[in-house]
Structures are given as C-alpha cells and as structure tokens.
Enzyme design. Structure first.
Site, PDB file in Angstrom:
ATOM      1  N   TYR A  31      30.090 -31.486   4.248  1.00  0.00           N
ATOM      2  CA  TYR A  31      28.923 -31.008   3.604  1.00  0.00           C
ATOM      3  C   TYR A  31      27.603 -31.372   4.372  1.00  0.00           C
ATOM      4  CZ  TYR A  31      25.994 -29.700  -0.514  1.00  0.00           C
ATOM      5  OH  TYR A  31      25.310 -29.196  -1.367  1.00  0.00           O
ATOM      6  N   LYS A  37      30.349 -26.945   4.822  1.00  0.00           N
ATOM      7  CA  LYS A  37      29.295 -26.045   4.228  1.00  0.00           C
ATOM      8  C   LYS A  37      27.865 -26.508   4.839  1.00  0.00           C
ATOM      9  CE  LYS A  37      26.601 -25.422  -0.080  1.00  0.00           C
ATOM     10  NZ  LYS A  37      26.196 -25.736  -1.284  1.00  0.00           N
TER      11      LYS A  37
END
Length: 315
Positions: free
Chosen positions: A143, A173
C-alpha cells in the site's frame, strides 16, 4: 508467468466506510448492510483501508467485523482486508485471521509512524510479516500512500520483495495521486502477465490505467458510486465502445471531483446519512469531524446539479 498459488485480484474495490453509533462504538449491523450493498453493486471490499478510518479501529474490532461479514454471508473472496500495522505481531495476527476466513489477499501499509526508514528496514518489516505468517496462501498487496504514511514503497523495494517472495507479493495499491508513478508501476510490474496487480486509487484514472494492464481501482468514492464505476471497469476490460467509455468516465469523474474537494470520509458519510435516512452515518471517530448542516446542504446541492443519486439498498 503468474505465481501458481496466487489468485490475481482484479476489478474495482471500495475501501469500506465504517459506521459508528452515538457512543462511538462500531455499528456492526450498518457495516454489514453497507458491505452487502457494495457487493451487490459489483464491488470488492477493501475493508479497513484509509477511508474506513482504519487507524481509529482497533485490532479486535477489525477481527470482529470481519467475522460478522462472513457470518452474514458476504463472500470472503470479495475481501481485501487492510492489515498494515506498525507492530509486527499485530500485523501478523490480523493477516493470519484474514487467511483463516478465506480472504484472497491483504493490503499492507508500511510501518507509518517511523521517520524515513531505510529500504533495508522496510524490506525487513515485510519479510518478518511474510515469514511469521508462514502460510503459502498469503497474497500480500503493498500500500503506497506516502502523503499519509510518509513512507514510500519504491520500485527498488518491490523488486527486492518480488525476488525473495515471488509467490507472495501479489500487487500494490498506488495512492500517490501521481499518474507518472502509477504508470511506472503498471508498466514495470503489471503489464507483462507476471501476476502483479496494480490498483490506482481513483476511478478517474481507469481509462488510462486499465489498457496498460492495471487490475482495477481501489477508490474512496466507490462507496457512493459503485455501479457506475463497475460498469466503466467492465467496459474497459471488454474493450467496449469508446464513446460509451468516454461518457461513463465523464460521469464518474464528475462525482469524484465533488467529493475529492472535501474531507472525503465525512462527505461520503453525509451522503449516505441523507440517502439512507440514517443520521448515524454522519458519525466519525475523533480526530475527524462530521459535516455540519450547512456543509451537508451544499454537498447535496452540488450532487443534485450533476444528477447524482445514491442507488437504493435492497430490501
């Protein structure tokens, strides 16, 4: 070739908003209802992400909510729980729990409290997590959100992790908001079928990102505009009609542009509160603050001007 034990996650995901009661306890029933509605609209469920107020939700609460979803019949295969915590034992516990209920992947922030940790230090953090979980089913999604975590996930770090754990490091992400960074990540790691899924953090990039090889998007506003975002993804994935794609992209951009100018969590909760006639949706945990009536009316007016209405929940 993609790693054999990974399920390559694709599609749009919502970092699911977390509803609270007046006493700031989690409203489990409302959380389950919202997740089931998102699922019915074609969304994957990235529970305990940034827009879930995850930093304000305890480890035990996360586990209890995840179990409540499964008990209510939500498909565990639709879940991508956030498992990034500064304390490695807590990250291990949360990741093991996600695997135990059948989630196909976890989304893991770097240890965000520490100032400018070295690449070696970050590599050691993720390595300890993988080794201590010790489960071949683990699919770990990195992330990258440097403006919040203050800790970037670099190309060099990804390369090191993929070399050591090719069957475990499943994707990323990218919440940097930097299209050049997103494009680099897609072209370097996701565009040649290696089984590495890159998820931009905004549906506004999908027309550019999906043709390059992006896996979908994990976007805050998928909480309020799921069906249109799903339709856009499906059209792009099927290489559908260009004019229809352009029209849908304009529609989702219009919604996104309104919310991203505002404190997004409070704004989305305000919209849900009014559309669902549920004042409790307005509640956020401190230090966040809810919208006041004036801000809520202004938001409603902006959404009305573009013809936006929240889809109803199923009975």
């Amino acid at each position: 070739m993609p790693a054999s034990n990974l399920i390559r996650l694709r599609g749009p995901y919502a970092p699911v908003l977390t509803p609270f009661k007046a006493d700031l306890c989690i409203d489990t029933g409302r959380f389950v209802e919202h997740c089931r509605w998102l699922e019915s609209q074609g969304m994957g469920l990235a529970i305990f992400g940034t827009n879930s107020e995850a930093a304000s939700v305890s480890l035990d609460e996360r586990i209890e909510l995840t179990e409540a979803l499964v008990a209510a019949g939500v498909d565990p295969m639709k879940l991508m729980p956030g498992a990034g915590l500064c304390a490695i034992p807590e990250a291990v516990r949360l990741t093991r729990h996600a695997l135990s209920i059948g989630a196909p992947g976890v989304l893991v922030l770097p240890p965000y409290y520490f100032k400018t940790p070295s690449e070696d230090g970050l590599f050691a953090y993720y390595s300890e997590l993988v080794e201590q979980v010790g489960d071949a089913r683990l699919a770990l999604y990195l992330y990258h959100f440097p403006q919040m975590s203050q800790v970037p996930i670099t190309v060099a770090l990804i390369e090191r992790l993929l070399k050591r754990y090719p069957d475990t490091i499943a994707g990323l992400k990218d919440s940097s908001g930097d299209w050049d960074n997103t494009r680099t990540m897609i072209e370097r790691f996701a565009s040649h079928g290696q089984g590495f899924s890159v998820f931009p953090s905004s549906e506004s990039t999908m027309t550019r990102a999906i043709p390059l090889g992006a896996a979908g998007c994990i976007s805050a506003t998928n909480n309020v505009n799921p069906a249109r975002v799903r339709a856009l993804f499906d059209l792009l994935d099927a290489k559908g009609d260009a004019s229809e794609i352009e029209s849908l992209q304009r529609d989702v951009d219009a919604v996104r542009s309104i919310f991203q100018r505002l404190p997004m969590i409070a704004a989305m909760k305000s919209t849900l509160a009014r559309a669902r006639d549920a004042r409790g949706w307005n509640i956020v945990r401190p230090p966040l603050q809810s919208f006041d009536e004036s801000a809520a009316r202004d938001l409603d007016a902006q959404l009305a001007r573009i013809g936006f209405e929240l889809a109803p929940q199923q009975a």
